[in-house]
Scaffold this motif. Structure first.
Motif, PDB file in Angstrom:
ATOM      1  N   GLY A  26     -11.481  20.944  -7.786  1.00 39.69           N
ATOM      2  CA  GLY A  26     -12.102  21.989  -6.985  1.00 39.69           C
ATOM      3  C   GLY A  26     -11.976  21.784  -5.492  1.00 39.69           C
ATOM      4  O   GLY A  26     -12.675  22.425  -4.713  1.00 39.69           O
ATOM      5  N   MET A  27     -11.104  20.896  -5.070  1.00 41.20           N
ATOM      6  CA  MET A  27     -10.959  20.625  -3.646  1.00 41.20           C
ATOM      7  C   MET A  27     -10.421  21.833  -2.884  1.00 41.20           C
ATOM      8  O   MET A  27     -10.774  22.048  -1.730  1.00 41.20           O
ATOM      9  N   GLY A  28      -9.569  22.608  -3.512  1.00 38.22           N
ATOM     10  CA  GLY A  28      -9.021  23.786  -2.843  1.00 38.22           C
ATOM     11  C   GLY A  28     -10.108  24.786  -2.489  1.00 38.22           C
ATOM     12  O   GLY A  28     -10.174  25.297  -1.371  1.00 38.22           O
ATOM     13  N   GLU A  29     -10.977  25.044  -3.443  1.00 37.65           N
ATOM     14  CA  GLU A  29     -12.065  25.992  -3.210  1.00 37.65           C
ATOM     15  C   GLU A  29     -13.044  25.455  -2.165  1.00 37.65           C
ATOM     16  O   GLU A  29     -13.498  26.191  -1.284  1.00 37.65           O
ATOM     17  N   ARG A  30     -13.337  24.170  -2.217  1.00 36.09           N
ATOM     18  CA  ARG A  30     -14.235  23.573  -1.228  1.00 36.09           C
ATOM     19  C   ARG A  30     -13.624  23.612   0.170  1.00 36.09           C
ATOM     20  O   ARG A  30     -14.334  23.837   1.149  1.00 36.09           O
ATOM     21  N   THR A  31     -12.326  23.403   0.241  1.00 34.29           N
ATOM     22  CA  THR A  31     -11.650  23.458   1.537  1.00 34.29           C
ATOM     23  C   THR A  31     -11.764  24.845   2.141  1.00 34.29           C
ATOM     24  O   THR A  31     -12.096  24.999   3.323  1.00 34.29           O
ATOM     25  N   ILE A  32     -11.507  25.869   1.337  1.00 28.97           N
ATOM     26  CA  ILE A  32     -11.610  27.251   1.820  1.00 28.97           C
ATOM     27  C   ILE A  32     -13.038  27.582   2.219  1.00 28.97           C
ATOM     28  O   ILE A  32     -13.278  28.194   3.267  1.00 28.97           O
ATOM     29  N   ASN A  33     -14.013  27.184   1.415  1.00 29.41           N
ATOM     30  CA  ASN A  33     -15.417  27.457   1.744  1.00 29.41           C
ATOM     31  C   ASN A  33     -15.827  26.761   3.036  1.00 29.41           C
ATOM     32  O   ASN A  33     -16.542  27.335   3.865  1.00 29.41           O
ATOM     33  N   ASP A  34     -15.371  25.526   3.229  1.00 29.71           N
ATOM     34  CA  ASP A  34     -15.692  24.786   4.441  1.00 29.71           C
ATOM     35  C   ASP A  34     -15.065  25.444   5.670  1.00 29.71           C
ATOM     36  O   ASP A  34     -15.723  25.602   6.709  1.00 29.71           O
ATOM     37  N   LEU A  35     -13.805  25.839   5.558  1.00 32.47           N
ATOM     38  CA  LEU A  35     -13.145  26.507   6.683  1.00 32.47           C
ATOM     39  C   LEU A  35     -13.820  27.825   7.021  1.00 32.47           C
ATOM     40  O   LEU A  35     -13.988  28.165   8.197  1.00 32.47           O
ATOM     41  N   THR A  36     -14.208  28.576   6.005  1.00 35.37           N
ATOM     42  CA  THR A  36     -14.888  29.855   6.228  1.00 35.37           C
ATOM     43  C   THR A  36     -16.207  29.642   6.965  1.00 35.37           C
ATOM     44  O   THR A  36     -16.512  30.339   7.941  1.00 35.37           O
ATOM     45  N   ALA A  37     -16.973  28.667   6.523  1.00 38.15           N
ATOM     46  CA  ALA A  37     -18.263  28.390   7.152  1.00 38.15           C
ATOM     47  C   ALA A  37     -18.085  27.934   8.600  1.00 38.15           C
ATOM     48  O   ALA A  37     -18.808  28.397   9.498  1.00 38.15           O
ATOM     49  N   ARG A  38     -17.121  27.045   8.843  1.00 40.03           N
ATOM     50  CA  ARG A  38     -16.909  26.559  10.207  1.00 40.03           C
ATOM     51  C   ARG A  38     -16.402  27.666  11.126  1.00 40.03           C
ATOM     52  O   ARG A  38     -16.817  27.752  12.286  1.00 40.03           O
ATOM     53  N   ALA A  39     -15.509  28.523  10.625  1.00 45.08           N
ATOM     54  CA  ALA A  39     -14.991  29.624  11.450  1.00 45.08           C
ATOM     55  C   ALA A  39     -16.098  30.609  11.787  1.00 45.08           C
ATOM     56  O   ALA A  39     -16.216  31.054  12.944  1.00 45.08           O
ATOM     57  N   ASN A  40     -16.925  30.953  10.804  1.00 42.51           N
ATOM     58  CA  ASN A  40     -18.039  31.872  11.074  1.00 42.51           C
ATOM     59  C   ASN A  40     -19.028  31.260  12.061  1.00 42.51           C
ATOM     60  O   ASN A  40     -19.541  31.955  12.940  1.00 42.51           O
ATOM     61  N   GLN A  41     -19.294  29.970  11.932  1.00 43.34           N
ATOM     62  CA  GLN A  41     -20.223  29.310  12.847  1.00 43.34           C
ATOM     63  C   GLN A  41     -19.688  29.298  14.270  1.00 43.34           C
ATOM     64  O   GLN A  41     -20.433  29.511  15.230  1.00 43.34           O
ATOM     65  N   GLU A  42     -18.399  29.072  14.436  1.00 46.12           N
ATOM     66  CA  GLU A  42     -17.803  29.091  15.775  1.00 46.12           C
ATOM     67  C   GLU A  42     -17.921  30.474  16.409  1.00 46.12           C
ATOM     68  O   GLU A  42     -18.177  30.586  17.611  1.00 46.12           O
ATOM     69  N   LEU A  43     -17.729  31.520  15.618  1.00 46.85           N
ATOM     70  CA  LEU A  43     -17.875  32.878  16.155  1.00 46.85           C
ATOM     71  C   LEU A  43     -19.315  33.134  16.591  1.00 46.85           C
ATOM     72  O   LEU A  43     -19.557  33.726  17.646  1.00 46.85           O
ATOM     73  N   VAL A  44     -20.267  32.678  15.798  1.00 51.45           N
ATOM     74  CA  VAL A  44     -21.678  32.837  16.155  1.00 51.45           C
ATOM     75  C   VAL A  44     -21.990  32.028  17.410  1.00 51.45           C
ATOM     76  O   VAL A  44     -22.712  32.496  18.290  1.00 51.45           O
ATOM     77  N   ASN A  45     -21.434  30.826  17.508  1.00 50.06           N
ATOM     78  CA  ASN A  45     -21.667  29.988  18.687  1.00 50.06           C
ATOM     79  C   ASN A  45     -21.159  30.647  19.968  1.00 50.06           C
ATOM     80  O   ASN A  45     -21.667  30.378  21.053  1.00 50.06           O
ATOM     81  N   HIS A  46     -20.156  31.500  19.854  1.00 51.19           N
ATOM     82  CA  HIS A  46     -19.603  32.205  21.015  1.00 51.19           C
ATOM     83  C   HIS A  46     -20.136  33.639  21.126  1.00 51.19           C
ATOM     84  O   HIS A  46     -19.561  34.472  21.820  1.00 51.19           O
ATOM     85  N   ASN A  47     -21.229  33.926  20.420  1.00 53.43           N
ATOM     86  CA  ASN A  47     -21.902  35.230  20.460  1.00 53.43           C
ATOM     87  C   ASN A  47     -20.996  36.391  20.060  1.00 53.43           C
ATOM     88  O   ASN A  47     -21.099  37.485  20.616  1.00 53.43           O
ATOM     89  N   LEU A  48     -20.105  36.161  19.129  1.00 50.75           N
ATOM     90  CA  LEU A  48     -19.270  37.239  18.587  1.00 50.75           C
ATOM     91  C   LEU A  48     -19.830  37.615  17.218  1.00 50.75           C
ATOM     92  O   LEU A  48     -19.526  36.980  16.206  1.00 50.75           O
ATOM     93  N   VAL A  49     -20.680  38.637  17.216  1.00 49.73           N
ATOM     94  CA  VAL A  49     -21.289  39.087  15.967  1.00 49.73           C
ATOM     95  C   VAL A  49     -20.567  40.341  15.492  1.00 49.73           C
ATOM     96  O   VAL A  49     -19.938  41.047  16.267  1.00 49.73           O
ATOM     97  N   GLY A  50     -20.667  40.592  14.211  1.00 44.36           N
ATOM     98  CA  GLY A  50     -20.010  41.755  13.634  1.00 44.36           C
ATOM     99  C   GLY A  50     -18.590  41.459  13.179  1.00 44.36           C
ATOM    100  O   GLY A  50     -17.833  42.370  12.879  1.00 44.36           O
ATOM    101  N   VAL A  51     -18.223  40.192  13.151  1.00 39.74           N
ATOM    102  CA  VAL A  51     -16.895  39.792  12.707  1.00 39.74           C
ATOM    103  C   VAL A  51     -17.050  38.996  11.422  1.00 39.74           C
ATOM    104  O   VAL A  51     -17.903  38.111  11.338  1.00 39.74           O
ATOM    105  N   THR A  52     -16.244  39.313  10.428  1.00 36.07           N
ATOM    106  CA  THR A  52     -16.238  38.525   9.201  1.00 36.07           C
ATOM    107  C   THR A  52     -14.909  37.787   9.096  1.00 36.07           C
ATOM    108  O   THR A  52     -13.869  38.292   9.506  1.00 36.07           O
ATOM    109  N   VAL A  53     -14.971  36.600   8.544  1.00 37.10           N
ATOM    110  CA  VAL A  53     -13.790  35.772   8.351  1.00 37.10           C
ATOM    111  C   VAL A  53     -13.628  35.523   6.866  1.00 37.10           C
ATOM    112  O   VAL A  53     -14.579  35.138   6.185  1.00 37.10           O
TER     113      VAL A  53
END
Length: 96
Positions: A26-53
């Motif tokens: 299940g490493m592939g799925e965990r990798t994708i989930n981790d990347l998705t979470a980190r990308a969304n968090q970076e967008l929130v950290n830069h006040n870019l709301v309304g964007v989905t990754v």
């Protein structure tokens, strides 16, 4: 000729074992989930709301697909931010 056959079979076995270990656990799925979470968090950290990754199902490619209604300048900023996340290969904006 026999040495080439041994080399090719060895490469095949290593690739097969790597694939089984990576996807079988299940490493592939965990990798994708981790990347998705980190990308969304970076967008929130830069006040870019309304964007989905969302990422493609293949963790080998690691292409981030962004969606949302933003002005062109903020679209470019969001792509740059997501490309900067470690592990992301590419970021593209999906057309609605």
């Amino acid at each position: 000729m026999a040495n080439i056959a041994k080399l090719l079979s060895g490469i095949f076995v290593v690739l097969l074992l790597t694939y089984a270990a990576f996807y079988g656990r299940g490493m592939g799925e965990r990798t994708i989930n981790d990347l998705t979470a980190r990308a969304n968090q970076e967008l929130v950290n830069h006040n870019l709301v309304g964007v989905t990754v969302a990422f493609e199902a293949s963790p080998v490619r690691r292409v981030a697909h962004l969606r949302g209604n933003l002005p062109p300048a903020q679209m470019a900023q969001a792509i740059t931010i997501v490309r900067g996340v470690p592990g992301v290969a590419e970021a593209v904006w999906d057309q609605q």
